[in-house]
Design a protein around this motif. Structure first.
Motif, PDB file in Angstrom:
ATOM      1  N   UNK A 179       0.820  -1.215   0.000  1.00  0.00           N
ATOM      2  CA  UNK A 179       0.000   0.000   0.000  1.00  0.00           C
ATOM      3  C   UNK A 179       0.857   1.269   0.000  1.00  0.00           C
ATOM      4  N   UNK A 180       2.159   1.129   0.143  1.00  0.00           N
ATOM      5  CA  UNK A 180       3.039   2.301   0.113  1.00  0.00           C
ATOM      6  C   UNK A 180       3.686   2.428  -1.268  1.00  0.00           C
ATOM      7  N   UNK A 181       3.597   3.609  -1.881  1.00  0.00           N
ATOM      8  CA  UNK A 181       4.116   3.749  -3.251  1.00  0.00           C
ATOM      9  C   UNK A 181       5.629   3.529  -3.355  1.00  0.00           C
ATOM     10  N   UNK A 233       0.407  -9.946  -7.645  1.00  0.00           N
ATOM     11  CA  UNK A 233       1.560  -9.106  -7.986  1.00  0.00           C
ATOM     12  C   UNK A 233       1.434  -8.535  -9.395  1.00  0.00           C
ATOM     13  N   UNK A 234       0.987  -9.359 -10.322  1.00  0.00           N
ATOM     14  CA  UNK A 234       0.838  -8.857 -11.693  1.00  0.00           C
ATOM     15  C   UNK A 234      -0.123  -7.674 -11.740  1.00  0.00           C
ATOM     16  N   UNK A 235      -1.245  -7.793 -11.037  1.00  0.00           N
ATOM     17  CA  UNK A 235      -2.228  -6.712 -11.109  1.00  0.00           C
ATOM     18  C   UNK A 235      -1.699  -5.459 -10.436  1.00  0.00           C
ATOM     19  N   UNK A 236      -0.991  -5.610  -9.322  1.00  0.00           N
ATOM     20  CA  UNK A 236      -0.444  -4.432  -8.647  1.00  0.00           C
ATOM     21  C   UNK A 236       0.675  -3.815  -9.486  1.00  0.00           C
ATOM     22  N   UNK A 237       1.573  -4.659 -10.000  1.00  0.00           N
ATOM     23  CA  UNK A 237       2.727  -4.124 -10.732  1.00  0.00           C
ATOM     24  C   UNK A 237       2.316  -3.471 -12.042  1.00  0.00           C
ATOM     25  N   UNK A 238       1.226  -3.939 -12.629  1.00  0.00           N
ATOM     26  CA  UNK A 238       0.796  -3.323 -13.885  1.00  0.00           C
ATOM     27  C   UNK A 238       0.297  -1.900 -13.656  1.00  0.00           C
ATOM     28  N   UNK A 239       0.041  -1.537 -12.396  1.00  0.00           N
ATOM     29  CA  UNK A 239      -0.401  -0.184 -12.075  1.00  0.00           C
ATOM     30  C   UNK A 239       0.725   0.699 -11.563  1.00  0.00           C
ATOM     31  N   UNK A 240       1.945   0.171 -11.496  1.00  0.00           N
ATOM     32  CA  UNK A 240       3.081   0.959 -11.017  1.00  0.00           C
ATOM     33  C   UNK A 240       3.759   1.616 -12.216  1.00  0.00           C
ATOM     34  N   UNK A 241       3.901   2.951 -12.198  1.00  0.00           N
ATOM     35  CA  UNK A 241       4.591   3.605 -13.307  1.00  0.00           C
ATOM     36  C   UNK A 241       6.034   3.115 -13.396  1.00  0.00           C
ATOM     37  N   UNK A 242       6.524   2.949 -14.612  1.00  0.00           N
ATOM     38  CA  UNK A 242       7.919   2.543 -14.798  1.00  0.00           C
ATOM     39  C   UNK A 242       8.831   3.731 -14.516  1.00  0.00           C
ATOM     40  N   UNK A 243       9.798   3.524 -13.602  1.00  0.00           N
ATOM     41  CA  UNK A 243      10.689   4.633 -13.208  1.00  0.00           C
ATOM     42  C   UNK A 243      11.616   5.004 -14.369  1.00  0.00           C
ATOM     43  N   UNK A 285     -11.340   8.421 -11.722  1.00  0.00           N
ATOM     44  CA  UNK A 285      -9.981   8.852 -12.046  1.00  0.00           C
ATOM     45  C   UNK A 285      -9.144   9.139 -10.804  1.00  0.00           C
ATOM     46  N   UNK A 286      -9.823   9.437  -9.700  1.00  0.00           N
ATOM     47  CA  UNK A 286      -9.100   9.797  -8.484  1.00  0.00           C
ATOM     48  C   UNK A 286      -8.896   8.613  -7.540  1.00  0.00           C
ATOM     49  N   UNK A 287      -9.360   7.436  -7.934  1.00  0.00           N
ATOM     50  CA  UNK A 287      -9.158   6.262  -7.077  1.00  0.00           C
ATOM     51  C   UNK A 287      -7.672   5.916  -7.084  1.00  0.00           C
ATOM     52  N   UNK A 288      -7.131   5.795  -5.871  1.00  0.00           N
ATOM     53  CA  UNK A 288      -5.686   5.664  -5.693  1.00  0.00           C
ATOM     54  C   UNK A 288      -5.332   4.253  -5.227  1.00  0.00           C
ATOM     55  N   UNK A 289      -4.342   3.659  -5.886  1.00  0.00           N
ATOM     56  CA  UNK A 289      -3.986   2.273  -5.578  1.00  0.00           C
ATOM     57  C   UNK A 289      -3.541   2.110  -4.127  1.00  0.00           C
ATOM     58  N   UNK A 290      -2.794   3.091  -3.600  1.00  0.00           N
ATOM     59  CA  UNK A 290      -2.352   2.985  -2.204  1.00  0.00           C
ATOM     60  C   UNK A 290      -3.543   2.899  -1.261  1.00  0.00           C
ATOM     61  N   UNK A 314      -4.518  -0.293   0.988  1.00  0.00           N
ATOM     62  CA  UNK A 314      -4.657  -0.116   2.441  1.00  0.00           C
ATOM     63  C   UNK A 314      -6.042  -0.577   2.903  1.00  0.00           C
ATOM     64  N   UNK A 315      -7.073  -0.181   2.183  1.00  0.00           N
ATOM     65  CA  UNK A 315      -8.440  -0.576   2.579  1.00  0.00           C
ATOM     66  C   UNK A 315      -8.577  -2.097   2.586  1.00  0.00           C
ATOM     67  N   UNK A 316      -7.964  -2.747   1.615  1.00  0.00           N
ATOM     68  CA  UNK A 316      -8.087  -4.205   1.500  1.00  0.00           C
ATOM     69  C   UNK A 316      -7.135  -4.945   2.437  1.00  0.00           C
ATOM     70  N   UNK A 317      -6.241  -4.229   3.107  1.00  0.00           N
ATOM     71  CA  UNK A 317      -5.267  -4.901   3.971  1.00  0.00           C
ATOM     72  C   UNK A 317      -5.876  -5.331   5.301  1.00  0.00           C
TER      73      UNK A 317
END
Lengths: 102, 102
Positions: free
Chosen positions: A21-23, A92-102, B9-14, B18-21
């Motif tokens: 949950x932490x970016x 992990x796939x679903x979470x990582x697909x939402x992480x911007x590539x640095x 559009x404003x739904x945030x993955x973090x 966190x909510x699902x944790x």
């Protein structure tokens, strides 16, 4: 200095979701997912302090997402992809697909 | 009394992770996912106190997972499945497949 890691059976979904949950932690996990080789922990997230990085790695390790070990004076790390994919398929796939590539 | 909800559009993955944790919140989400119809919030998790339930629904709503509205004296709720699936494909399925069926 040794590191404690949960066995695969003890990996808990609440801890994994909290860790993710932490970016900044998601960024570390995404970088590890792209690494073919284990990497020194210090090579991640150069824009954060060492103590913050140490904290993030501890949360990731205690959740079962990351393995850490000592090599000489370095702390090395790798993603426990097999364990997480086995316990929580697709997560992990679903979470990582939402992480911007640095 | 009205409820504030984030736009898709404003739904945030973090916030979603966190909510699902929390296992009680995952249980509520799993029950909503099985419901064909909106349900009164009070019909969920009868083993927790009303204030805890209210807190959990607020976290879920502010994260964008749940919509809430008033009908007479009841607070109703539904899962924002379309919004979450659109933003984070596969995430809810992978999390819900790890939630024990009550």
């Amino acid at each position: 200095m040794t590191f404690e890691h949960p066995d695969r059976d003890d990996i808990d979904l609440s801890a994994v979701l909290h860790a993710l949950s932490d970016p900044q932690r998601r960024g570390i996990v995404a970088e590890l997912a792209r690494s073919e080789e284990p990497r020194p922990c210090g090579s991640f997230a150069p824009d954060i302090t060492k103590s913050t990085r140490t904290h993030h790695f501890r949360v990731l390790r205690e959740a079962g997402l990351v393995e850490q070990w000592k090599e000489g004076t370095s702390k090395m790390s790798r993603l426990r992809r097999d364990d997480i994919d086995a316990k929580f398929p697709g997560l992990l796939d679903s979470v990582l697909s939402s992480v911007p590539v640095a």
